[in-house]
Scaffold this active site. Structure first.
Site, PDB file in Angstrom:
ATOM      1  N   ASN A   1      83.092  41.143  49.088  1.00 54.81           N
ATOM      2  CA  ASN A   1      83.801  41.953  48.103  1.00 54.81           C
ATOM      3  C   ASN A   1      85.163  42.344  48.652  1.00 54.81           C
ATOM      4  OD1 ASN A   1      82.290  42.273  45.745  1.00 54.81           O
ATOM      5  ND2 ASN A   1      80.969  43.805  46.684  1.00 54.81           N
ATOM      6  N   HIS A   2      86.043  42.766  47.772  1.00 49.26           N
ATOM      7  CA  HIS A   2      87.320  43.306  48.211  1.00 49.26           C
ATOM      8  C   HIS A   2      87.059  44.569  49.023  1.00 49.26           C
ATOM      9  CE1 HIS A   2      89.856  40.809  45.551  1.00 49.26           C
ATOM     10  NE2 HIS A   2      88.805  40.828  44.749  1.00 49.26           N
TER      11      HIS A   2
END
Length: 191
Positions: A63-64
């Site tokens: 994920n970011h």
């Protein structure tokens, strides 16, 4: 006899409908596991043997990074000239798992052996062996088999057998285990 035009049209139609499976990072697919078209596997993902993965399934193992000033990778890559620090958590999928179409599996989850994930589900927490889940977020819907059968299957671990032994035990694989009697043993059906 087929004309060249008809063959070309058929090939062109097929080319338009085919979509590749995307895999990035550290992906390990088990023996005889089928990952269908349109699926995406990213991050540290291990999928066991004999799994049936539907179309357009996403394993989102990365994920970011939400702990920095921006979550946008382009800002870091194109303007700051640095590699963004993604958040990576492993995804582990057991053996003989069926995952329906358009399922999303989120980082840090483990899906147990023999589990079934209903189409469209979002898996945000661990799934027990032989558990059936579905929904957004995925919730317990039931069990594939009674507990005595689940326990025996976890001991037998047929998914580790070679193909010769699997073929030799064809009758075992055709048994209806949904109402298998408690006073019987699955070992009685194995050669």
């Amino acid at each position: 006899m087929f004309s060249i035009t008809r063959i070309a049209k058929r090939l062109f139609r097929k080319m338009l409908t085919l979509k590749a499976v995307q895999m990035a990072d550290n992906v390990d697919l088990g023996r005889k596991t089928v990952l269908n078209v349109g699926s995406e596997v990213r991050g540290d993902v291990k999928i066991g043997n004999f799994c049936a993965i539907g179309r357009h399934v996403t394993f989102q193992g990365r994920n970011h990074d939400t702990n920095t000033a921006s979550v946008q990778d382009i800002l870091y890559q194109d303007i700051l000239n640095v590699t963004p620090a993604d958040q990576v958590e492993s995804i582990l999928v057991g053996n003989d798992v069926w995952i329906g179409n358009r399922v999303t599996v989120l980082p840090g989850t483990t899906i147990g052996d023999g589990a079934v994930i209903g189409a469209g589900a979002v898996v945000s927490h661990d799934v027990e062996p032989f558990e059936i889940v579905g929904g957004v977020p995925a919730e317990h819907l039931g069990w594939r088999f009674p507990s005595h059968v689940r326990n025996q299957l976890m001991e037998i671990r047929w998914w580790e057998w070679d193909e010769r032994r699997i073929h030799k035990n064809k009758h075992f694989f055709t048994l209806d285990l949904s109402d298998f009697p408690e006073d019987k043993s699955l070992y009685d059906y194995i050669n």
